[in-house]
Scaffold this motif. Structure first.
Motif, PDB file in Angstrom:
ATOM      1  N   ASP A 113       0.827  -1.200   0.000  1.00 16.31           N
ATOM      2  CA  ASP A 113       0.000   0.000   0.000  1.00 16.31           C
ATOM      3  C   ASP A 113       0.864   1.254   0.000  1.00 16.31           C
ATOM      4  O   ASP A 113       1.713   1.448   0.888  1.00 16.31           O
ATOM      5  CB  ASP A 113      -0.936   0.012   1.215  1.00 16.31           C
ATOM      6  N   VAL A 114       0.659   2.097  -1.010  1.00 16.14           N
ATOM      7  CA  VAL A 114       1.324   3.391  -1.114  1.00 16.14           C
ATOM      8  C   VAL A 114       0.254   4.404  -1.520  1.00 16.14           C
ATOM      9  O   VAL A 114      -0.878   4.046  -1.828  1.00 16.14           O
ATOM     10  CB  VAL A 114       2.466   3.368  -2.170  1.00 16.14           C
ATOM     11  N   ASP A 115       0.606   5.694  -1.519  1.00 14.59           N
ATOM     12  CA  ASP A 115      -0.361   6.692  -1.970  1.00 14.59           C
ATOM     13  C   ASP A 115      -0.582   6.541  -3.473  1.00 14.59           C
ATOM     14  O   ASP A 115       0.179   5.880  -4.173  1.00 14.59           O
ATOM     15  CB  ASP A 115       0.107   8.112  -1.615  1.00 14.59           C
ATOM     16  N   THR A 116      -1.653   7.159  -3.971  1.00 12.93           N
ATOM     17  CA  THR A 116      -2.039   6.955  -5.367  1.00 12.93           C
ATOM     18  C   THR A 116      -0.970   7.447  -6.343  1.00 12.93           C
ATOM     19  O   THR A 116      -0.753   6.848  -7.388  1.00 12.93           O
ATOM     20  CB  THR A 116      -3.377   7.653  -5.665  1.00 12.93           C
ATOM     21  N   HIS A 117      -0.289   8.539  -5.999  1.00 12.55           N
ATOM     22  CA  HIS A 117       0.752   9.050  -6.892  1.00 12.55           C
ATOM     23  C   HIS A 117       1.912   8.069  -6.979  1.00 12.55           C
ATOM     24  O   HIS A 117       2.439   7.796  -8.066  1.00 12.55           O
ATOM     25  CB  HIS A 117       1.257  10.411  -6.420  1.00 12.55           C
ATOM     26  N   SER A 118       2.317   7.511  -5.827  1.00 11.66           N
ATOM     27  CA  SER A 118       3.418   6.554  -5.821  1.00 11.66           C
ATOM     28  C   SER A 118       3.044   5.292  -6.590  1.00 11.66           C
ATOM     29  O   SER A 118       3.873   4.714  -7.293  1.00 11.66           O
ATOM     30  CB  SER A 118       3.803   6.206  -4.381  1.00 11.66           C
ATOM     31  N   GLN A 119       1.786   4.863  -6.460  1.00 12.70           N
ATOM     32  CA  GLN A 119       1.360   3.691  -7.216  1.00 12.70           C
ATOM     33  C   GLN A 119       1.428   3.972  -8.715  1.00 12.70           C
ATOM     34  O   GLN A 119       1.823   3.105  -9.502  1.00 12.70           O
ATOM     35  CB  GLN A 119      -0.053   3.260  -6.829  1.00 12.70           C
ATOM     36  N   GLU A 241       2.866  22.396  -9.840  1.00 14.70           N
ATOM     37  CA  GLU A 241       1.673  21.540  -9.743  1.00 14.70           C
ATOM     38  C   GLU A 241       2.057  20.193  -9.141  1.00 14.70           C
ATOM     39  O   GLU A 241       1.368  19.664  -8.258  1.00 14.70           O
ATOM     40  CB  GLU A 241       1.066  21.348 -11.136  1.00 14.70           C
ATOM     41  N   TRP A 242       3.173  19.621  -9.624  1.00 17.16           N
ATOM     42  CA  TRP A 242       3.612  18.340  -9.071  1.00 17.16           C
ATOM     43  C   TRP A 242       3.983  18.489  -7.596  1.00 17.16           C
ATOM     44  O   TRP A 242       3.617  17.653  -6.769  1.00 17.16           O
ATOM     45  CB  TRP A 242       4.824  17.805  -9.852  1.00 17.16           C
ATOM     46  N   LEU A 243       4.703  19.552  -7.260  1.00 18.22           N
ATOM     47  CA  LEU A 243       5.132  19.764  -5.881  1.00 18.22           C
ATOM     48  C   LEU A 243       3.931  19.922  -4.957  1.00 18.22           C
ATOM     49  O   LEU A 243       3.912  19.355  -3.849  1.00 18.22           O
ATOM     50  CB  LEU A 243       6.024  21.002  -5.793  1.00 18.22           C
ATOM     51  N   THR A 244       2.919  20.671  -5.386  1.00 21.71           N
ATOM     52  CA  THR A 244       1.720  20.852  -4.560  1.00 21.71           C
ATOM     53  C   THR A 244       1.046  19.513  -4.307  1.00 21.71           C
ATOM     54  O   THR A 244       0.638  19.201  -3.183  1.00 21.71           O
ATOM     55  CB  THR A 244       0.732  21.820  -5.242  1.00 21.71           C
ATOM     56  N   HIS A 245       0.938  18.709  -5.349  1.00 24.68           N
ATOM     57  CA  HIS A 245       0.291  17.398  -5.202  1.00 24.68           C
ATOM     58  C   HIS A 245       1.097  16.518  -4.249  1.00 24.68           C
ATOM     59  O   HIS A 245       0.529  15.826  -3.390  1.00 24.68           O
ATOM     60  CB  HIS A 245       0.163  16.727  -6.568  1.00 24.68           C
ATOM     61  N   ARG A 247       3.104  17.542  -1.849  1.00 27.38           N
ATOM     62  CA  ARG A 247       2.938  18.089  -0.499  1.00 27.38           C
ATOM     63  C   ARG A 247       1.619  17.649   0.122  1.00 27.38           C
ATOM     64  O   ARG A 247       1.553  17.346   1.323  1.00 27.38           O
ATOM     65  CB  ARG A 247       3.003  19.614  -0.549  1.00 27.38           C
ATOM     66  N   MET A 248       0.555  17.596  -0.667  1.00 26.92           N
ATOM     67  CA  MET A 248      -0.742  17.192  -0.122  1.00 26.92           C
ATOM     68  C   MET A 248      -0.767  15.699   0.225  1.00 26.92           C
ATOM     69  O   MET A 248      -1.404  15.287   1.181  1.00 26.92           O
ATOM     70  CB  MET A 248      -1.859  17.533  -1.110  1.00 26.92           C
ATOM     71  N   GLN A 249      -0.050  14.892  -0.559  1.00 26.35           N
ATOM     72  CA  GLN A 249       0.086  13.475  -0.195  1.00 26.35           C
ATOM     73  C   GLN A 249       0.812  13.348   1.144  1.00 26.35           C
ATOM     74  O   GLN A 249       0.412  12.556   2.013  1.00 26.35           O
ATOM     75  CB  GLN A 249       0.865  12.724  -1.275  1.00 26.35           C
ATOM     76  N   ARG A 250       1.854  14.122   1.293  1.00 26.12           N
ATOM     77  CA  ARG A 250       2.605  14.126   2.554  1.00 26.12           C
ATOM     78  C   ARG A 250       1.709  14.595   3.693  1.00 26.12           C
ATOM     79  O   ARG A 250       1.709  14.017   4.785  1.00 26.12           O
ATOM     80  CB  ARG A 250       3.825  15.038   2.415  1.00 26.12           C
ATOM     81  N   ALA A 251       0.916  15.615   3.438  1.00 26.61           N
ATOM     82  CA  ALA A 251       0.012  16.150   4.459  1.00 26.61           C
ATOM     83  C   ALA A 251      -1.002  15.092   4.895  1.00 26.61           C
ATOM     84  O   ALA A 251      -1.285  14.956   6.093  1.00 26.61           O
ATOM     85  CB  ALA A 251      -0.709  17.387   3.927  1.00 26.61           C
ATOM     86  N   CYS A 252      -1.539  14.351   3.938  1.00 29.74           N
ATOM     87  CA  CYS A 252      -2.505  13.299   4.283  1.00 29.74           C
ATOM     88  C   CYS A 252      -1.900  12.288   5.239  1.00 29.74           C
ATOM     89  O   CYS A 252      -2.550  11.840   6.197  1.00 29.74           O
ATOM     90  CB  CYS A 252      -2.998  12.603   3.011  1.00 29.74           C
ATOM     91  N   ARG A 253      -0.641  11.910   4.995  1.00 27.01           N
ATOM     92  CA  ARG A 253       0.011  10.947   5.886  1.00 27.01           C
ATOM     93  C   ARG A 253       0.284  11.555   7.256  1.00 27.01           C
ATOM     94  O   ARG A 253       0.078  10.909   8.284  1.00 27.01           O
ATOM     95  CB  ARG A 253       1.318  10.451   5.251  1.00 27.01           C
ATOM     96  N   LEU A 254       0.738  12.803   7.265  1.00 19.98           N
ATOM     97  CA  LEU A 254       1.043  13.465   8.539  1.00 19.98           C
ATOM     98  C   LEU A 254      -0.208  13.663   9.389  1.00 19.98           C
ATOM     99  O   LEU A 254      -0.161  13.557  10.619  1.00 19.98           O
ATOM    100  CB  LEU A 254       1.712  14.820   8.281  1.00 19.98           C
TER     101      LEU A 254
END
Length: 299
Positions: A113-119, A241-245, A247-254
């Motif tokens: 299981d990883v975030d959707t972007h990593s998958q 745009e990529w950086l914002t996305h 960062r939000m993945q990181r935020a979801c985990r945090l």
């Protein structure tokens, strides 16, 4: 790219995948077995032992998977494991056979299981069905240890068992990136790019930094326009745009960490203002940070 540079981007990518392992099956199946664990939308894996099993994919000839090999399906591809090449695959069916009635196969199955972007990065980088040999190298000892642990029938969330599987699968992914590095796409391709690699590595390592297109372009010794164009052609979107996305993945985990405070999460994701962070979060994720925390949402 030098060997050290290759190792750097692989280590960086593996570190930021932050995978968690979920075991769905550990035990023995008996001939005639038929195992299909696809359909969840998650990254699927199988680790084999004892004997050869055959992998069936739609519209493809069956492929043997030797004992001690790891099979990873990054895109949750429909697949069936059977005991012979000539078996008719029954997709969507898990049949472990009748114990003691035929030859057996020790098997550990589960999900990465990883975030959707990593998958998506893994889907873009790796083949639909990745087979990684482990028996003829030092990692083979890790495979044997994993199955020794499986023999004592640990719970599916047993820490030792999970850590062994995690180490083995991390090796398998590293081996895959090294093997398939010439056909990378998306952010993985950017990590290997002679100019963009340093930029993506910097964003992954320091998402809390106050990045701008100008600052990122300076790392590549290009103009803003040339850098932005190169990034978009390689990754499929602009750098901010990529950086914002990301960062939000990181935020979801945090946000899922007990006791995490919203201002701290915002700062760790590069936002000095909680209001600006919340606005960006809602735009990307589709809901407010507090609501995402309550849902246990992971982007």
């Amino acid at each position: 790219m030098t060997e050290n540079e290759s190792t750097d981007w692989i280590a960086s990518l593996l570190r930021h995948l932050a995978p968690s392992i979920r075991i769905s099956f550990r035990g023995q199946v008996c001939a005639p077995w038929n195992v299909d664990t696809s359909g969840s939308g998650r990254i699927t894996f199988h680790i084999t032992h004892d004997t050869t099993t055959w992998l069936h994919l739609p519209d493809a000839p069956p492929v043997p998977i030797a004992p001690g090999h790891v099979l990873i399906l990054p895109g949750d591809t429909a697949h069936v494991l059977t005991d012979t090449a000539h078996a008719t695959p029954r997709y969507g069916v898990i049949d472990a056979g009748a114990r003691g009635q035929g030859r057996g196969l020790s098997l550990v199955c589960g999900f990465i299981d990883v975030d959707t972007h990593s998958q998506q990065v893994l889907k873009d980088t790796l083949p639909a069905a990745l087979i990684v040999p482990t028996r003829d190298n030092p990692v083979g000892e890790l495979t044997l240890l994993l199955f020794r642990e499986a023999d004592r029938l640990p719970s599916e969330d047993d820490p030792a068992f999970i850590h062994l599987a995690h180490a083995l699968l991390t090796y398998a992914l590293r081996h895959a990136f090294e093997t398939h590095g010439e056909t990378l796409e998306g952010i993985a391709a950017a990590l290997t790019h002679p100019r963009l690699g340093k930029v993506v590595h910097a964003m992954l390592e320091c998402p809390d930094h106050n990045w701008s297109v100008a600052a990122l372009a300076a790392l590549t010794h290009q103009s803003r326009s040339v850098f932005a164009s190169t990034f978009r052609k390689t990754v499929g979107c602009g750098p901010m745009e990529w950086l914002t996305h990301y960062r939000m993945q990181r935020a979801c985990r945090l946000l899922l960490i007990p006791g995490a405070q919203l201002p701290d999460v915002a700062m760790q994701c590069g936002y000095q203002s909680e209001a600006a962070f919340s606005k960006a979060f809602k735009r990307v994720v589709g809901c407010a940070p507090g609501e995402a925390r309550r849902r246990g949402e992971v982007l």
